[in-house]
Design an enzyme around this catalytic site. Structure first.
Site, mmCIF file in Angstrom:
data_model
loop_
_atom_site.group_PDB
_atom_site.id
_atom_site.type_symbol
_atom_site.label_atom_id
_atom_site.label_comp_id
_atom_site.label_asym_id
_atom_site.label_seq_id
_atom_site.Cartn_x
_atom_site.Cartn_y
_atom_site.Cartn_z
ATOM 1 N N LYS A 21 5.404 3.350 1.148
ATOM 2 C CA LYS A 21 5.023 1.958 1.434
ATOM 3 C C LYS A 21 5.133 1.099 0.173
ATOM 4 C CE LYS A 21 0.205 3.258 0.698
ATOM 5 N NZ LYS A 21 -0.997 3.765 1.338
ATOM 6 N N TYR A 244 -2.102 -18.204 -25.692
ATOM 7 C CA TYR A 244 -2.980 -19.156 -25.008
ATOM 8 C C TYR A 244 -4.453 -18.893 -25.311
ATOM 9 C CZ TYR A 244 1.087 -20.504 -22.238
ATOM 10 O OH TYR A 244 2.313 -20.952 -21.845
HETATM 11 C C1 LIG Z 1 -1.264 5.016 0.871
HETATM 12 C C2 LIG Z 1 -1.656 6.124 1.776
HETATM 13 C C3 LIG Z 1 -1.473 7.470 1.401
HETATM 14 C C4 LIG Z 1 -0.972 7.886 0.031
HETATM 15 O O1 LIG Z 1 -2.019 7.792 -0.910
HETATM 16 P P1 LIG Z 1 -1.858 8.268 -2.433
HETATM 17 O O2 LIG Z 1 -3.242 8.175 -2.951
HETATM 18 O O3 LIG Z 1 -0.933 7.326 -3.112
HETATM 19 O O4 LIG Z 1 -1.351 9.663 -2.406
HETATM 20 C C5 LIG Z 1 -1.752 8.435 2.332
HETATM 21 N N1 LIG Z 1 -2.219 8.110 3.557
HETATM 22 C C6 LIG Z 1 -2.440 6.845 3.939
HETATM 23 C C7 LIG Z 1 -2.956 6.558 5.301
HETATM 24 C C8 LIG Z 1 -2.180 5.806 3.056
HETATM 25 O O5 LIG Z 1 -2.408 4.540 3.442
#
Ligand SMILES: *Cc1c(COP(=O)(O)O)cnc(C)c1O
Length: 348
Positions: A21, A244
Protein backbone atom coordinates in the site's frame (compact mmCIF):
# COMPACT_ATOMS: atom_id res chain seq x y z
CA UNK A 1 13.76 -7.07 -0.82
CA UNK A 2 13.88 -10.77 -1.67
CA UNK A 3 16.17 -11.57 1.25
CA UNK A 4 13.87 -9.59 3.55
CA UNK A 5 10.93 -11.55 2.19
CA UNK A 6 12.83 -14.76 2.91
CA UNK A 7 13.41 -13.54 6.47
CA UNK A 8 9.67 -12.93 6.82
CA UNK A 9 8.94 -16.40 5.51
CA UNK A 10 11.39 -17.98 7.91
CA UNK A 11 10.21 -16.03 10.94
CA UNK A 12 6.51 -16.62 10.26
CA UNK A 13 6.54 -20.12 8.85
CA UNK A 14 3.55 -18.98 6.79
CA UNK A 15 2.62 -17.98 3.28
CA UNK A 16 3.04 -14.26 2.65
CA UNK A 17 0.88 -11.38 1.62
CA UNK A 18 3.36 -8.62 0.83
CA UNK A 19 1.85 -5.29 1.79
CA UNK A 20 2.47 -2.73 -0.96
CA UNK A 21 0.00 0.00 0.00
CA UNK A 22 0.92 3.68 -0.27
CA UNK A 23 3.09 3.26 -3.36
CA UNK A 24 4.85 0.28 -1.78
CA UNK A 25 5.79 2.34 1.29
CA UNK A 26 7.13 5.03 -1.02
CA UNK A 27 9.37 2.62 -2.95
CA UNK A 28 7.27 2.64 -6.14
CA UNK A 29 4.28 0.34 -6.58
CA UNK A 30 4.94 -0.74 -10.14
CA UNK A 31 8.63 -1.48 -9.75
CA UNK A 32 8.19 -3.29 -6.45
CA UNK A 33 5.32 -5.51 -7.57
CA UNK A 34 7.03 -6.33 -10.87
CA UNK A 35 10.24 -7.20 -9.05
CA UNK A 36 8.50 -9.34 -6.45
CA UNK A 37 6.13 -11.14 -8.79
CA UNK A 38 7.24 -14.75 -8.84
CA UNK A 39 9.14 -14.44 -5.55
CA UNK A 40 6.57 -16.62 -3.82
CA UNK A 41 4.15 -13.91 -2.70
CA UNK A 42 0.60 -15.27 -2.41
CA UNK A 43 -1.04 -11.82 -2.44
CA UNK A 44 -0.12 -8.19 -2.78
CA UNK A 45 -1.95 -6.24 -0.09
CA UNK A 46 -3.19 -2.79 -1.17
CA UNK A 47 -5.20 -0.08 0.54
CA UNK A 48 -7.78 0.56 -2.17
CA UNK A 49 -8.95 -0.13 -5.71
CA UNK A 50 -6.82 2.70 -7.13
CA UNK A 51 -3.70 0.84 -6.08
CA UNK A 52 -5.14 -2.47 -7.27
CA UNK A 53 -5.69 -0.94 -10.71
CA UNK A 54 -2.15 0.35 -10.96
CA UNK A 55 -0.75 -3.10 -10.21
CA UNK A 56 -2.99 -4.88 -12.71
CA UNK A 57 -2.50 -2.23 -15.36
CA UNK A 58 1.26 -2.81 -15.01
CA UNK A 59 0.65 -6.42 -16.02
CA UNK A 60 1.25 -8.01 -12.61
CA UNK A 61 -0.83 -11.15 -12.13
CA UNK A 62 -0.33 -12.06 -8.46
CA UNK A 63 -3.58 -12.03 -6.47
CA UNK A 64 -4.54 -8.70 -4.98
CA UNK A 65 -6.04 -8.28 -1.51
CA UNK A 66 -7.84 -5.09 -0.51
CA UNK A 67 -6.85 -4.31 3.06
CA UNK A 68 -9.43 -1.57 3.44
CA UNK A 69 -13.18 -1.56 2.85
CA UNK A 70 -14.76 -0.66 -0.48
CA UNK A 71 -17.69 1.63 -1.02
CA UNK A 72 -20.62 0.74 -3.25
CA UNK A 73 -19.30 2.44 -6.40
CA UNK A 74 -16.12 0.35 -6.42
CA UNK A 75 -17.54 -3.13 -5.98
CA UNK A 76 -18.47 -3.94 -9.54
CA UNK A 77 -14.85 -3.52 -10.59
CA UNK A 78 -13.68 -5.64 -7.64
CA UNK A 79 -15.92 -8.46 -8.83
CA UNK A 80 -15.04 -8.04 -12.51
CA UNK A 81 -11.30 -8.04 -11.87
CA UNK A 82 -11.47 -10.67 -9.11
CA UNK A 83 -9.67 -8.74 -6.44
CA UNK A 84 -10.02 -10.22 -2.97
CA UNK A 85 -12.05 -8.04 -0.64
CA UNK A 86 -12.29 -8.36 3.12
CA UNK A 87 -15.81 -8.02 4.48
CA UNK A 88 -16.90 -6.19 7.61
CA UNK A 89 -20.66 -6.69 7.53
CA UNK A 90 -23.42 -8.94 6.25
CA UNK A 91 -24.77 -6.02 4.17
CA UNK A 92 -21.44 -5.66 2.39
CA UNK A 93 -21.37 -9.43 1.76
CA UNK A 94 -24.87 -9.25 0.34
CA UNK A 95 -23.83 -6.48 -2.09
CA UNK A 96 -20.93 -8.58 -3.35
CA UNK A 97 -23.18 -11.63 -3.58
CA UNK A 98 -25.60 -9.78 -5.87
CA UNK A 99 -22.81 -8.42 -8.08
CA UNK A 100 -21.08 -11.79 -8.33
CA UNK A 101 -24.38 -13.46 -9.23
CA UNK A 102 -24.98 -10.85 -11.93
CA UNK A 103 -21.49 -11.46 -13.31
CA UNK A 104 -21.95 -15.23 -13.17
CA UNK A 105 -19.00 -15.64 -10.83
CA UNK A 106 -18.06 -17.09 -7.46
CA UNK A 107 -16.01 -14.40 -5.75
CA UNK A 108 -13.36 -15.28 -3.17
CA UNK A 109 -13.65 -13.05 -0.11
CA UNK A 110 -12.18 -12.94 3.38
CA UNK A 111 -13.91 -12.07 6.62
CA UNK A 112 -12.29 -9.34 8.67
CA UNK A 113 -12.87 -9.50 12.41
CA UNK A 114 -12.14 -6.72 14.84
CA UNK A 115 -10.12 -8.27 17.66
CA UNK A 116 -8.88 -4.90 18.90
CA UNK A 117 -7.90 -2.56 16.09
CA UNK A 118 -11.20 -0.67 16.00
CA UNK A 119 -10.89 0.21 12.31
CA UNK A 120 -12.83 -2.40 10.40
CA UNK A 121 -14.14 -5.94 10.43
CA UNK A 122 -17.02 -7.69 12.14
CA UNK A 123 -17.37 -6.78 15.80
CA UNK A 124 -16.91 -10.05 17.70
CA UNK A 125 -20.26 -9.78 19.50
CA UNK A 126 -22.05 -9.75 16.14
CA UNK A 127 -20.39 -12.90 14.86
CA UNK A 128 -22.72 -15.67 16.05
CA UNK A 129 -25.15 -16.31 13.24
CA UNK A 130 -23.06 -14.55 10.62
CA UNK A 131 -21.63 -17.74 9.14
CA UNK A 132 -25.09 -19.18 8.48
CA UNK A 133 -26.10 -16.02 6.68
CA UNK A 134 -22.95 -16.09 4.55
CA UNK A 135 -23.38 -19.79 3.81
CA UNK A 136 -26.60 -18.89 2.04
CA UNK A 137 -24.71 -16.71 -0.42
CA UNK A 138 -23.84 -19.06 -3.25
CA UNK A 139 -21.68 -16.64 -5.21
CA UNK A 140 -19.23 -15.95 -2.41
CA UNK A 141 -16.46 -18.29 -1.35
CA UNK A 142 -15.38 -17.43 2.19
CA UNK A 143 -11.73 -18.16 1.68
CA UNK A 144 -10.10 -16.47 4.63
CA UNK A 145 -10.39 -15.02 8.11
CA UNK A 146 -8.25 -12.03 9.04
CA UNK A 147 -7.69 -9.51 11.77
CA UNK A 148 -5.13 -6.80 12.57
CA UNK A 149 -2.82 -5.99 15.49
CA UNK A 150 -2.72 -2.37 16.72
CA UNK A 151 0.10 -2.75 19.27
CA UNK A 152 2.39 -5.62 18.30
CA UNK A 153 5.42 -3.33 18.62
CA UNK A 154 4.28 -1.70 21.86
CA UNK A 155 2.18 -3.96 24.07
CA UNK A 156 3.07 -7.64 24.43
CA UNK A 157 0.31 -8.54 26.89
CA UNK A 158 -2.44 -6.98 24.83
CA UNK A 159 -1.13 -8.58 21.65
CA UNK A 160 -0.97 -12.04 23.21
CA UNK A 161 -4.54 -11.62 24.37
CA UNK A 162 -5.54 -10.52 20.91
CA UNK A 163 -3.92 -13.55 19.29
CA UNK A 164 -5.85 -15.78 21.73
CA UNK A 165 -9.05 -13.89 20.85
CA UNK A 166 -8.43 -14.47 17.15
CA UNK A 167 -8.16 -18.20 17.78
CA UNK A 168 -11.45 -18.18 19.70
CA UNK A 169 -13.10 -16.37 16.79
CA UNK A 170 -11.63 -18.91 14.40
CA UNK A 171 -13.30 -21.68 16.42
CA UNK A 172 -16.64 -19.85 16.55
CA UNK A 173 -16.57 -19.39 12.79
CA UNK A 174 -15.93 -23.02 12.01
CA UNK A 175 -12.25 -23.69 12.73
CA UNK A 176 -9.16 -24.23 10.65
CA UNK A 177 -10.91 -26.45 8.12
CA UNK A 178 -13.31 -23.69 7.21
CA UNK A 179 -10.72 -21.16 6.01
CA UNK A 180 -8.01 -21.69 3.44
CA UNK A 181 -6.24 -18.60 4.85
CA UNK A 182 -6.03 -17.43 8.49
CA UNK A 183 -4.10 -14.19 8.91
CA UNK A 184 -3.33 -11.75 11.67
CA UNK A 185 0.38 -10.92 11.79
CA UNK A 186 2.03 -7.76 10.43
CA UNK A 187 5.82 -7.31 10.59
CA UNK A 188 6.02 -6.83 14.36
CA UNK A 189 3.50 -9.63 14.86
CA UNK A 190 5.37 -12.20 12.85
CA UNK A 191 8.75 -11.22 14.29
CA UNK A 192 7.65 -11.16 17.91
CA UNK A 193 4.92 -13.78 18.29
CA UNK A 194 3.97 -17.36 17.44
CA UNK A 195 1.71 -17.71 14.45
CA UNK A 196 -0.52 -20.30 16.12
CA UNK A 197 -3.03 -21.48 13.53
CA UNK A 198 -2.37 -18.60 11.14
CA UNK A 199 -0.99 -19.74 7.78
CA UNK A 200 -0.65 -16.37 6.04
CA UNK A 201 1.29 -13.35 7.31
CA UNK A 202 1.06 -9.76 6.07
CA UNK A 203 4.49 -8.13 6.37
CA UNK A 204 4.98 -4.59 5.14
CA UNK A 205 7.77 -2.57 6.72
CA UNK A 206 10.19 -5.47 7.24
CA UNK A 207 10.17 -6.39 3.57
CA UNK A 208 11.50 -2.89 2.90
CA UNK A 209 14.31 -3.69 5.33
CA UNK A 210 13.28 -2.01 8.57
CA UNK A 211 12.39 -3.98 11.67
CA UNK A 212 9.69 -2.49 13.89
CA UNK A 213 11.09 -4.53 16.79
CA UNK A 214 14.57 -4.10 18.25
CA UNK A 215 16.82 -7.11 17.82
CA UNK A 216 15.75 -8.18 14.34
CA UNK A 217 17.38 -5.46 12.27
CA UNK A 218 20.50 -7.57 11.57
CA UNK A 219 18.36 -10.03 9.63
CA UNK A 220 17.16 -7.35 7.22
CA UNK A 221 18.67 -5.24 4.48
CA UNK A 222 17.68 -1.62 3.96
CA UNK A 223 16.13 -1.22 0.54
CA UNK A 224 15.88 2.56 0.23
CA UNK A 225 18.67 5.08 0.51
CA UNK A 226 17.71 8.73 0.17
CA UNK A 227 20.48 10.85 -1.28
CA UNK A 228 21.18 14.40 -2.28
CA UNK A 229 24.23 16.54 -2.92
CA UNK A 230 26.15 19.42 -1.42
CA UNK A 231 25.09 22.35 -3.57
CA UNK A 232 27.03 25.19 -1.94
CA UNK A 233 29.72 25.72 0.70
CA UNK A 234 30.41 29.02 2.44
CA UNK A 235 32.07 30.19 5.64
CA UNK A 236 29.81 32.35 7.79
CA UNK A 237 31.21 34.71 10.44
CA UNK A 238 30.41 34.40 14.14
CA UNK A 239 26.95 35.64 15.12
CA UNK A 240 25.32 34.73 11.80
CA UNK A 241 21.88 33.08 11.87
CA UNK A 242 21.18 29.97 9.82
CA UNK A 243 17.75 29.23 8.33
CA UNK A 244 14.21 30.39 9.14
CA UNK A 245 13.55 31.71 12.60
CA UNK A 246 17.32 31.97 13.24
CA UNK A 247 17.05 28.95 15.55
CA UNK A 248 20.79 28.49 15.15
CA UNK A 249 23.34 31.30 15.34
CA UNK A 250 27.05 30.64 14.74
CA UNK A 251 29.32 31.14 17.74
CA UNK A 252 32.48 31.18 15.66
CA UNK A 253 33.34 31.28 11.98
CA UNK A 254 31.54 28.24 10.61
CA UNK A 255 31.87 26.39 7.32
CA UNK A 256 28.31 25.70 6.24
CA UNK A 257 27.30 23.34 3.43
CA UNK A 258 23.89 23.59 1.83
CA UNK A 259 22.31 20.27 0.79
CA UNK A 260 19.49 20.00 -1.76
CA UNK A 261 16.81 18.28 0.27
CA UNK A 262 13.94 19.61 2.38
CA UNK A 263 10.41 18.97 3.54
CA UNK A 264 9.25 19.43 -0.06
CA UNK A 265 10.97 16.09 -0.65
CA UNK A 266 9.42 14.54 2.43
CA UNK A 267 12.37 15.09 4.77
CA UNK A 268 10.62 15.86 8.06
CA UNK A 269 10.66 19.50 9.11
CA UNK A 270 10.02 18.37 12.68
CA UNK A 271 13.60 17.15 12.94
CA UNK A 272 14.69 20.81 13.08
CA UNK A 273 16.56 21.43 16.34
CA UNK A 274 16.34 17.73 17.32
CA UNK A 275 19.89 16.66 16.53
CA UNK A 276 19.30 15.54 12.96
CA UNK A 277 22.37 14.43 11.01
CA UNK A 278 23.34 13.38 7.50
CA UNK A 279 26.05 11.02 6.25
CA UNK A 280 28.77 12.40 4.03
CA UNK A 281 32.29 11.21 3.19
CA UNK A 282 31.96 8.31 5.60
CA UNK A 283 30.84 10.23 8.67
CA UNK A 284 28.02 12.22 10.20
CA UNK A 285 27.44 15.96 10.06
CA UNK A 286 24.87 17.91 12.08
CA UNK A 287 22.01 19.86 10.53
CA UNK A 288 21.97 23.54 11.50
CA UNK A 289 18.69 25.32 12.20
CA UNK A 290 15.42 24.55 10.51
CA UNK A 291 14.76 22.26 7.58
CA UNK A 292 13.47 24.40 4.72
CA UNK A 293 11.30 23.31 1.82
CA UNK A 294 14.14 22.52 -0.55
CA UNK A 295 17.40 22.80 1.38
CA UNK A 296 19.11 22.04 4.66
CA UNK A 297 22.35 23.43 6.02
CA UNK A 298 25.01 21.31 7.71
CA UNK A 299 28.14 22.16 9.69
CA UNK A 300 31.26 21.02 7.81
CA UNK A 301 33.74 23.10 9.79
CA UNK A 302 37.13 21.40 9.75
CA UNK A 303 36.07 18.85 7.13
CA UNK A 304 38.43 19.96 4.39
CA UNK A 305 37.52 16.96 2.21
CA UNK A 306 33.88 18.05 1.85
CA UNK A 307 33.27 19.82 -1.46
CA UNK A 308 30.39 21.10 -3.54
CA UNK A 309 28.84 18.28 -5.55
CA UNK A 310 29.53 15.62 -2.92
CA UNK A 311 26.87 12.96 -2.49
CA UNK A 312 25.02 13.11 0.84
CA UNK A 313 23.08 10.25 2.39
CA UNK A 314 19.96 11.62 4.06
CA UNK A 315 19.09 8.16 5.43
CA UNK A 316 19.70 4.62 4.31
CA UNK A 317 22.39 2.00 4.65
CA UNK A 318 24.68 4.18 6.81
CA UNK A 319 22.18 6.36 8.63
CA UNK A 320 19.15 4.41 9.83
CA UNK A 321 15.81 5.87 8.79
CA UNK A 322 14.50 4.82 12.21
CA UNK A 323 16.79 7.40 13.78
CA UNK A 324 15.44 10.15 11.51
CA UNK A 325 11.87 9.14 12.34
CA UNK A 326 12.51 9.07 16.07
CA UNK A 327 14.20 12.47 16.14
CA UNK A 328 11.33 13.90 14.09
CA UNK A 329 8.81 12.44 16.54
CA UNK A 330 7.24 10.10 14.00
CA UNK A 331 7.49 6.58 12.61
CA UNK A 332 9.37 5.09 9.66
CA UNK A 333 6.09 4.27 7.88
CA UNK A 334 5.30 7.98 7.73
CA UNK A 335 8.79 8.98 6.57
CA UNK A 336 8.74 6.41 3.75
CA UNK A 337 5.25 7.17 2.54
CA UNK A 338 5.86 10.91 2.79
CA UNK A 339 8.68 11.02 0.25
CA UNK A 340 7.27 13.18 -2.48
CA UNK A 341 7.13 12.57 -6.25
CA UNK A 342 9.85 15.18 -6.76
CA UNK A 343 12.39 12.67 -5.47
CA UNK A 344 13.58 10.56 -8.39
CA UNK A 345 13.47 6.85 -7.65
CA UNK A 346 16.48 5.01 -9.05
CA UNK A 347 16.45 1.22 -9.13
CA UNK A 348 19.64 -0.79 -9.21
C1 LIG B 1 -0.29 -1.87 6.75
C2 LIG B 1 -0.84 -3.19 7.16
C3 LIG B 1 0.00 -4.30 7.35
C4 LIG B 1 1.51 -4.21 7.28
O1 LIG B 1 2.02 -3.65 8.47
P1 LIG B 1 3.59 -3.52 8.77
O2 LIG B 1 3.62 -3.08 10.18
O3 LIG B 1 4.15 -2.50 7.84
O4 LIG B 1 4.18 -4.87 8.58
C5 LIG B 1 -0.59 -5.51 7.61
N1 LIG B 1 -1.93 -5.63 7.71
C6 LIG B 1 -2.76 -4.59 7.56
C7 LIG B 1 -4.23 -4.79 7.68
C8 LIG B 1 -2.25 -3.33 7.29
O5 LIG B 1 -3.09 -2.29 7.15
Amino acid sequence: MKSNLAAAREASGAELMMVVKANAYGHGLKHVTKAMEGAGVSFFGVANVGEARRIRDAGVETRIYLLGPTWAGEREEVVAREWTACLSSVEEAWEFEKLAAAAGKVLKVHLAVDTGMGRGGFVIEELPGVMEKLDGMGHLEIEGLGSHLPSADEDVEFTKGQIARFHEVLEVCGGVERFRYRHLLNSAGLLGYDRGLCNLARPGLMVYGVSPLAGFQEKLRTVMTMKSRVTLIRTLPAGHGVSYGRLFVTEKPTRVATVGVGYGDGYPRHISGQGGEVWLKGRRFPILGRVTMDQIMIDVTGAADVAEGDEVEIFGANLPVGEVAEKAGTIVWEIYTGITPRVVRCYC
